[in-house]
Design an enzyme around this catalytic site. Structure first.
Site, PDB file in Angstrom:
ATOM      1  N   ILE A 149      66.480  63.130  82.582  1.00  0.00           N
ATOM      2  CA  ILE A 149      67.213  63.605  83.787  1.00  0.00           C
ATOM      3  C   ILE A 149      67.098  65.219  84.305  1.00  0.00           C
ATOM      4  O   ILE A 149      66.304  66.231  85.276  1.00  0.00           O
ATOM      5  CB  ILE A 149      68.007  63.231  84.362  1.00  0.00           C
ATOM      6  CG1 ILE A 149      68.233  61.748  85.381  1.00  0.00           C
ATOM      7  CG2 ILE A 149      68.761  64.276  85.938  1.00  0.00           C
ATOM      8  CD1 ILE A 149      69.483  60.225  85.228  1.00  0.00           C
ATOM      9  N   ASP A 150      67.677  65.512  83.254  1.00  0.00           N
ATOM     10  CA  ASP A 150      67.782  66.816  82.712  1.00  0.00           C
ATOM     11  C   ASP A 150      66.108  67.663  83.276  1.00  0.00           C
ATOM     12  O   ASP A 150      66.595  68.847  83.723  1.00  0.00           O
ATOM     13  CB  ASP A 150      68.697  67.204  82.174  1.00  0.00           C
ATOM     14  CG  ASP A 150      69.218  68.594  81.562  1.00  0.00           C
ATOM     15  OD1 ASP A 150      69.752  68.925  82.594  1.00  0.00           O
ATOM     16  OD2 ASP A 150      69.833  69.303  80.608  1.00  0.00           O
ATOM     17  N   ASP A 151      66.023  67.527  82.112  1.00  0.00           N
ATOM     18  CA  ASP A 151      64.350  68.390  81.978  1.00  0.00           C
ATOM     19  C   ASP A 151      63.547  68.480  82.973  1.00  0.00           C
ATOM     20  O   ASP A 151      62.709  69.135  83.552  1.00  0.00           O
ATOM     21  CB  ASP A 151      63.821  67.040  80.680  1.00  0.00           C
ATOM     22  CG  ASP A 151      63.384  67.845  79.467  1.00  0.00           C
ATOM     23  OD1 ASP A 151      62.973  68.636  79.205  1.00  0.00           O
ATOM     24  OD2 ASP A 151      64.253  67.598  78.828  1.00  0.00           O
TER      25      ASP A 151
END
Length: 690
Positions: free
Chosen positions: A429-431
């Site tokens: 999710i961060d990427d």
């Protein structure tokens, strides 16, 4: 004075100890003030005083020049294919375990062994130990694994550097006090008894997804490691040991002295007794059902091997998967094992001095999206060919098939990005949030293609929101408390609960994409505001630590429309001002994860952490403040002639305290982002047509 319980600063911050320090208790006089930084003058409402106009202009001119140099440097290190990737440095357990794997498989290579040993020797501290981060204290398990690796390389146990290491190990409890993973490696050669390790049955593969200890209750990195280890645990292999390791035991006659059990009324006591029951089960397990469970686990492993041969794009699952499949009869020429071993070779970085460092992971997607954001915010034209090339590469990396995350979100179409070159099973999710922010800064010749990819990614990311309104890194609602209780899980995080830094990046992305008022965004904002520490900072799960968390949250709140006058923003600004170092920069040591009172926001100034603090202050409207001016001056004066920065300190986090990371590109992308926003007045706008 040291930091107070809320993380505020005293007169002088603790420094990060050097390699020769024995404890984290030592402090040093504050570093000399760099350049022309002056003592801060407090103004109204607790803000730092404003700098004189001429000084601000002088700083702005210097920042523009530094931004131009940093832009040229970052452009110069882009791969022709469009991506960026810096080295991902961790600790020598990666290198030690690589040598142990090759010893176990019988594929030792003298040149490789000596190159790895050269790297391991070069990382030894003056007291004979090995640390898990630059300037950190000696760590027992890391020291044991490094010592064993050097013995495999032929180092004499009586040599001064080896004798010093083994004496330190004995003084700190010996092998018996090491973590489970270290003792598993030793058990593979008979240096430790399998009966003295926690049990992990392969029947775990059959537990339904709703069961508190199913494989889906673990974070994806733990899940990928545990499944192959169930096979290893069931097989209990022992290869002939090339030498004895008696020197690593406090008492070689009783290498594993008995330890008292926790009371049966506690969770620790319950799981200790469960482990005893599993040991009994190992002795009576029926052969056919156990063999079937191992075959199911093997099928699970093979199905998750990536196209390049790795597993999850990270080293530990690959190592244990190779061992597990080999134990089940896969020979080394089998395509699965051959490609797996080749993938591990690609994790090696050969240095100019002939040393070989093994990366735990590779970060091209993460590095590329952050580099794109940095260059765009620094003022590079949105249609610059190198930005377009980066966008093309990122677009080709979008994942369009379901992975393990879909167990909890079966109806959600896949559209995320992973961290690595190859990791289609585990987009994160961060990427994905940062890639969307990067793509929206590029004026691409095919805007419809970009818009379609962004729309799919926004839907996927929003759909991965956990029940509490926040976001974890890889899974939704991966919050079971039970995996952490297992005696087997004594190292690092094994679950993936939501964190402030990931949630902030998602909120920033949703707001940038025009969804500031979306109910999911508002729930994310509410969660972030509730998670603020009393002193004003936010905890950083994937970067070190409160500086990273705060540097992630304030830009997100600003993008989502939370005003700079909001009480939470003012508290955060106050905290950042209090922990600024006397030299004008910011730094935070990994020890803040263990000792918040002393180390929160405290440590030697670094380029990446100074940039995070500046990004936060700029988002809060503090561009003309004295704290920002001093921070910018620190970055300008720390810049090297080629436009880059140096940063030996570890500012990335794999597992808080247990596994630290030095992302070699952090020292380039974040300072450029901060300087660019200072010079240009904020993040780059969204190009027309995207």
């Amino acid at each position: 004075m040291t930091a107070t319980t809320d993380g505020s600063a005293g007169a002088q911050p603790p420094r990060a100890p050097s390699a020769g320090d024995d404890t984290a208790e030592k402090t040093a006089p504050a570093a000399k003030t760099r350049g022309r930084a002056k003592p801060r003058v407090k103004g109204k409402a607790g803000k730092a005083g404003r700098a004189p106009t001429a000084v601000v202009q002088d700083t702005a001119d210097a920042a523009r020049e530094a931004t131009a140099r940093a832009t040229d440097f970052l452009l110069s290190v882009q791969d022709p294919a469009g991506w960026w990737k810096g080295d991902l440095e961790t600790n020598v357990t990666m290198d030690a375990e690589d040598l142990l794997l090759r010893q176990f498989l019988g594929i030792q290579d003298p040149k490789l062994t000596e190159a790895s040993a050269r790297y391991i020797r070069g990382e030894q501290r003056a007291d004979g130990t090995w640390a898990t981060f630059y300037g950190g204290p000696g760590e027992l398990s890391t020291t044991i694994e490094a010592y064993v690796a050097l013995r495999l390389a032929g180092d004499d146990p009586e040599a001064p550097h080896m004798a010093q290491a083994s004496a330190w190990v004995r003084a700190h409890g010996g092998v018996a006090a090491a973590r489970v993973f270290t003792r598993i490696w030793l058990a593979l050669f008979g240096w430790w008894k399998w009966d003295d390790l926690p049990e992990l049955p392969p029947e775990l593969i059959y537990f339904p997804k709703w069961f508190p200890l199913s494989i889906h209750a673990f974070g994806c990195w733990a899940r990928q490691t545990i499944v192959p280890l169930t096979i290893v645990s069931a097989k209990r292999p022992v290869r002939p040991a090339p030498f004895a390791l008696d020197e690593l035991h406090t008492d070689r006659r009783r290498p594993n002295p008995p330890r008292p059990q926790a009371p049966a009324t506690t969770w620790d006591g319950v799981f200790q007794r469960l482990d005893k029951a599993l040991h009994l089960y190992h002795k009576v397990a029926l052969r056919k059902p156990r063999a079937a469970a191992m075959r199911s686990a093997a099928r699970w492993i093979v199905e998750r091997q990536e196209n390049d041969g790795c597993w999850g794009g990270i080293q530990p699952p690959a190592v244990y998967s190779v061992i597990a499949l080999h134990l089940l009869g896969y020979d080394l020429d089998h395509p699965v094992l051959r490609s797996g071993l080749e993938s591990l070779d690609r994790f090696a970085v050969w240095r100019e001095d002939g040393a070989r460092m093994v990366e735990a992971c590779q970060s091209p997607v993460w590095d590329t999206c952050l580099a794109t954001i940095a260059l765009a915010d620094a003022g590079l034209p949105a249609d610059h060919p190198q930005l377009v090339r980066a966008a093309d590469w990122m677009l080709a990396e979008q994942i369009d098939r379901p992975g393990d995350w879909s167990v909890r979100r079966p109806q959600l179409p896949s559209a995320g990005w992973a961290f690595e070159f190859h990791n289609d099973n585990y987009p994160d999710i961060d990427d994905t949030a940062e890639v969307v922010l990067a793509l929206r800064r590029v004026r691409h010749p095919d805007p419809q293609r970009v818009a379609a990819a962004v729309d799919r990614a926004v839907r996927w990311t929003a759909g991965m929101q956990s029940r509490n309104g926040a976001w974890g890194a890889f899974d939704a609602d991966n919050t079971s408390p039970f995996p952490n209780r297992l005696p087997f899980c004594d190292f690092g995080e094994v679950i993936d609960p939501p964190s402030a830094d990931v949630t902030a990046h998602v909120v920033e992305m949703l707001a940038d994409a025009g969804r500031s008022h979306d109910p999911r965004t508002r729930r994310g904002i509410a969660w972030l505001l509730a998670e603020q520490e009393p002193g004003g900072a936010w905890f950083g799960r994937w970067g070190t630590n409160y500086v990273y968390g705060t540097g992630s949250v304030l830009p997100a709140l600003a993008e989502a429309g939370v005003p700079g006058s909001h009480p939470a923003v003012r508290r955060a600004v106050g905290w950042l001002e209090r922990v600024q170092n006397e030299d004008g920069g910011w730094g935070e040591d990994q020890r803040s994860y263990q000792d918040k009172e002393k180390w929160a926001g405290r440590g030697v100034s670094t380029a990446s952490q100074t940039a995070w603090a500046l990004m936060a202050l700029l988002a809060a409207g503090e561009r003309d403040g004295e704290a920002v001016r001093r921070g910018v001056r620190w970055l300008v004066e720390a810049q090297l002639p080629d436009g880059s920065w140096d940063e030996p300190y570890f500012t990335g986090t794999g597992f808080p305290w247990d596994f630290s990371i030095n992302y070699h590109l952090y020292r380039q992308v974040f300072p450029l982002t901060a300087l660019g926003r200072y010079v240009n007045g904020g993040p780059a706008g969204v190009p027309v047509g995207v």
